[in-house]
Design an enzyme around this catalytic site. Structure first.
Site, PDB file in Angstrom:
ATOM      1  N   ALA A  30     -21.037  51.263  24.397  1.00 33.43           N
ATOM      2  CA  ALA A  30     -20.989  50.602  23.087  1.00 33.43           C
ATOM      3  C   ALA A  30     -21.199  51.588  21.944  1.00 33.43           C
ATOM      4  O   ALA A  30     -20.636  51.423  20.864  1.00 33.43           O
ATOM      5  CB  ALA A  30     -22.036  49.502  23.037  1.00 33.43           C
ATOM      6  N   THR A  31     -21.992  52.624  22.184  1.00 34.26           N
ATOM      7  CA  THR A  31     -22.221  53.604  21.112  1.00 34.26           C
ATOM      8  C   THR A  31     -20.885  54.227  20.708  1.00 34.26           C
ATOM      9  O   THR A  31     -20.562  54.335  19.519  1.00 34.26           O
ATOM     10  CB  THR A  31     -23.195  54.703  21.599  1.00 34.26           C
ATOM     11  OG1 THR A  31     -24.447  54.074  21.888  1.00 34.26           O
ATOM     12  CG2 THR A  31     -23.405  55.790  20.559  1.00 34.26           C
TER      13      THR A  31
ATOM     14  N   ASN B  66     -30.268  42.853  19.588  1.00 34.34           N
ATOM     15  CA  ASN B  66     -30.867  43.353  20.828  1.00 34.34           C
ATOM     16  C   ASN B  66     -32.384  43.258  20.847  1.00 34.34           C
ATOM     17  O   ASN B  66     -32.992  43.245  21.915  1.00 34.34           O
ATOM     18  CB  ASN B  66     -30.434  44.799  21.092  1.00 34.34           C
ATOM     19  CG  ASN B  66     -30.594  45.691  19.895  1.00 34.34           C
ATOM     20  OD1 ASN B  66     -30.143  45.375  18.806  1.00 34.34           O
ATOM     21  ND2 ASN B  66     -31.248  46.817  20.078  1.00 34.34           N
TER      22      ASN B  66
ATOM     23  N   GLN C 116     -24.931  42.603  23.314  1.00 31.38           N
ATOM     24  CA  GLN C 116     -25.924  41.638  23.817  1.00 31.38           C
ATOM     25  C   GLN C 116     -25.354  40.229  23.860  1.00 31.38           C
ATOM     26  O   GLN C 116     -26.106  39.264  24.049  1.00 31.38           O
ATOM     27  CB  GLN C 116     -27.188  41.677  22.941  1.00 31.38           C
ATOM     28  CG  GLN C 116     -27.860  43.034  22.871  1.00 31.38           C
ATOM     29  CD  GLN C 116     -28.589  43.422  24.155  1.00 31.38           C
ATOM     30  OE1 GLN C 116     -28.803  42.594  25.042  1.00 31.38           O
ATOM     31  NE2 GLN C 116     -29.001  44.674  24.268  1.00 31.38           N
TER      32      GLN C 116
ATOM     33  N   SER D 216     -21.103  47.382  26.477  1.00 29.30           N
ATOM     34  CA  SER D 216     -21.417  48.395  27.498  1.00 29.30           C
ATOM     35  C   SER D 216     -21.542  47.762  28.874  1.00 29.30           C
ATOM     36  O   SER D 216     -22.029  46.631  29.000  1.00 29.30           O
ATOM     37  CB  SER D 216     -22.793  49.011  27.197  1.00 29.30           C
ATOM     38  OG  SER D 216     -22.671  50.148  26.412  1.00 29.30           O
ATOM     39  N   GLY D 217     -21.220  48.525  29.911  1.00 29.50           N
ATOM     40  CA  GLY D 217     -21.318  48.031  31.283  1.00 29.50           C
ATOM     41  C   GLY D 217     -22.742  47.783  31.756  1.00 29.50           C
ATOM     42  O   GLY D 217     -23.010  46.821  32.484  1.00 29.50           O
TER      43      GLY D 217
ATOM     44  N   THR E  22      -9.604  61.782  30.905  1.00 30.81           N
ATOM     45  CA  THR E  22      -9.419  61.173  32.224  1.00 30.81           C
ATOM     46  C   THR E  22     -10.345  59.970  32.368  1.00 30.81           C
ATOM     47  O   THR E  22     -11.538  60.056  32.042  1.00 30.81           O
ATOM     48  CB  THR E  22      -9.716  62.213  33.325  1.00 30.81           C
ATOM     49  OG1 THR E  22      -8.812  63.293  33.134  1.00 30.81           O
ATOM     50  CG2 THR E  22      -9.546  61.632  34.725  1.00 30.81           C
TER      51      THR E  22
ATOM     52  N   CYS F 275     -43.122  55.912  19.025  1.00 31.18           N
ATOM     53  CA  CYS F 275     -43.639  57.155  18.463  1.00 31.18           C
ATOM     54  C   CYS F 275     -42.474  58.091  18.207  1.00 31.18           C
ATOM     55  O   CYS F 275     -41.726  58.440  19.111  1.00 31.18           O
ATOM     56  CB  CYS F 275     -44.603  57.778  19.462  1.00 31.18           C
ATOM     57  SG  CYS F 275     -45.470  59.150  18.738  1.00 31.18           S
TER      58      CYS F 275
HETATM   59  N1  PMP Z   1     -25.489  47.917  20.604  1.00 33.22           N
HETATM   60  C1  PMP Z   1     -26.483  47.150  21.064  1.00 33.22           C
HETATM   61  C2  PMP Z   1     -26.724  45.813  20.426  1.00 33.22           C
HETATM   62  C3  PMP Z   1     -27.285  47.603  22.108  1.00 33.22           C
HETATM   63  O1  PMP Z   1     -28.275  46.824  22.559  1.00 33.22           O
HETATM   64  C4  PMP Z   1     -27.030  48.871  22.657  1.00 33.22           C
HETATM   65  C5  PMP Z   1     -27.904  49.412  23.771  1.00 33.22           C
HETATM   66  N2  PMP Z   1     -29.258  49.365  23.496  1.00 33.22           N
HETATM   67  C6  PMP Z   1     -25.965  49.618  22.158  1.00 33.22           C
HETATM   68  C7  PMP Z   1     -25.219  49.109  21.130  1.00 33.22           C
HETATM   69  C8  PMP Z   1     -25.641  50.974  22.691  1.00 33.22           C
HETATM   70  O2  PMP Z   1     -25.185  50.896  24.002  1.00 33.22           O
HETATM   71  P1  PMP Z   1     -25.001  52.233  24.868  1.00 33.22           P
HETATM   72  O3  PMP Z   1     -26.305  52.946  24.791  1.00 33.22           O
HETATM   73  O4  PMP Z   1     -24.690  51.729  26.223  1.00 33.22           O
HETATM   74  O5  PMP Z   1     -23.897  53.004  24.250  1.00 33.22           O
END
Ligand code: PMP
Length: 385
Positions: A74-75, A156, A184, A204-205, A245, A333
């Site tokens: 997702a990032t 999240n 989420q 994300s998976g 790939t 922290c």
């Molecule tokens: N968006 C949300 C709402 C998330 O909860 C997260 C993971 N904490 C991410 C994005 C990022 O996902 P990833 O670390 O798998 O790229």
């Protein structure tokens, strides 16, 4: 006898479902081919597996296979959307305005801050005290050069669910792209992309019992063809949208993970609701002053998430006093200082309260007995005071 460790952090990550692992394993071993190698059966087998996964995901989301693009998570998907929009309009010398919120995940928030330094104008809409963004507040901020509205589907940390149907409808009417971070939401609530006109969706998976390091960007191709510059350029994989790939075992895993929700999402949600409610009630009996952050249970709230501020009787830094529990703290922290979560801050939780706040999230493998053990950990905390 010490109580067993209990994992209550499914919002953070989930174990890979054994069925998912089983589906993935051949793609590390005999079926190791590169799906781009179209001259032999190793390549065809891998390509076939990728297409199957695309269909499994599209079936869960009610969209088309060609609208599913594989990423590393997702990032990456979130970064891609935001940088992609920026590059597309920067090329045309157009100034970009984006609407988002201060309680997005850092992969959205920090990317937007980065883009602000490059001249993008961003309006961060304040959520209400439950973490929900109002459609009217978004409408008021729309400008002639608003190119994107990016608002998460489910938060999240506090589990609040945004009115994505109405927000994406508004965007559609105003001809603005609508992106939602659905990390989420997928597998936790119903996500139907025929019903809900979002243009771009990330997830994300590893939040849905699939592996880490693989994710999806849904990019709408029908009714509105989304134009988005590629993020990774190279060998032209994923129709030139995302080179590199393909991570075949990961893709098979996220596909299988989505398939496992097919026809049993309601059952899964009922399981989450039952366990969250039980945990909440039992903790409320122990700590009558316990405060639930975000919406009430059962109302615009993720069924798996509890964000709880404990009374001061437990003292600060509560997470460190519960070593037997896998939970997430409302403060962390960083560089030697205790910093509150930006989400809790964003809904008005004080710094001191954030230190007494925990996120507890249940999942597919949580059992009623686990809730009982978890509660016993809290009981011993109370007795140790
Ligand atoms: N968006 C949300 C709402 C998330 O909860 C997260 C993971 N904490 C991410 C994005 C990022 O996902 P990833 O670390 O798998 O790229």
């Amino acid at each position: 006898m010490t109580s067993p460790m209990i994992y209550l952090d499914y919002n953070s990550s989930t174990p890979v479902d054994p069925k998912v692992l089983e589906a993935m394993l051949p793609y590390f071993k005999e079926n190791f081919g590169n799906p781009s190698s179209q001259g032999h059966s190793w390549g065809w087998t891998a390509d076939h597996a990728v297409q199957k996964a695309r269909l499994q995901i599209a079936t869960l989301l009610n969209c088309e296979s060609r609208e599913i693009i594989f990423t590393s998570g997702a990032t990456e998907s979130n970064n891609w959307v935001l940088f992609g929009i920026f590059h597309q309009f920067a090329r045309l010398n157009e100034k970009v305005h984006i609407i988002s919120s201060p309680i997005e995940h850092n992969s959205v928030l920090n990317t937007l801050k980065y883009l602000e330094n490059l001249g993008v104008e961003v309006d961060f809409i304040k959520p209400n005290s439950q973490g929900i963004i109002s459609v009217d507040a978004v409408r008021e901020k729309i400008k002639p050069n608003t190119k994107l509205i990016s608002l998460m589907w489910v938060n999240n940390e506090i589990g609040s669910i945004n009115p994505i149907q109405e927000l994406s409808q508004l965007s559609r009417e105003r001809k603005i792209y609508f992106h939602t971070d659905g990390t989420q939401a997928v597998g936790k609530i119903s996500v139907d992309l025929q019903q809900t006109p979002v243009d771009l969706l990330s997830f994300s998976g590893h939040k849905i019992y699939g592996p880490k390091g693989v994710g999806v960007l849904f990019k709408r191709k029908k009714n509105l063809l989304v134009q988005l510059d590629p993020f990774l350029v190279g060998g032209g994989q994923e129709n030139g949208d995302r080179s590199g790939t393909l991570n075949v075992p990961g893709i098979v895993g996220i596909g299988e993970a989505c398939k496992l929700f097919q026809g049993r999402l309601t059952e899964e949600i009922t399981h989450y609701e039952k366990l969250s409610t039980l945990l909440y009630q039992q903790l409320k009996n122990l700590f009558p002053e316990l405060k639930l952050n975000g919406p009430e249970l059962g109302k615009q709230r993720s069924p798996m998430n509890l964000s709880l501020t404990f009374p001061s009787v437990t003292g600060t830094d509560i997470a460190s006093r519960l070593p037997g529990l896998g939970v997430s703290s409302g403060s962390a922290c960083s560089t030697g200082k205790i910093a509150s979560s930006h989400v809790l801050k964003g809904i008005g939780v004080s710094h001191e309260e954030a230190a007494r706040t925990l996120r507890l999230s249940v999942g597919r493998f949580t059992k009623v007995e686990d809730i009982e053990v978890a509660v016993s950990h809290f009981k011993s905390l109370l007795n140790s005071k």
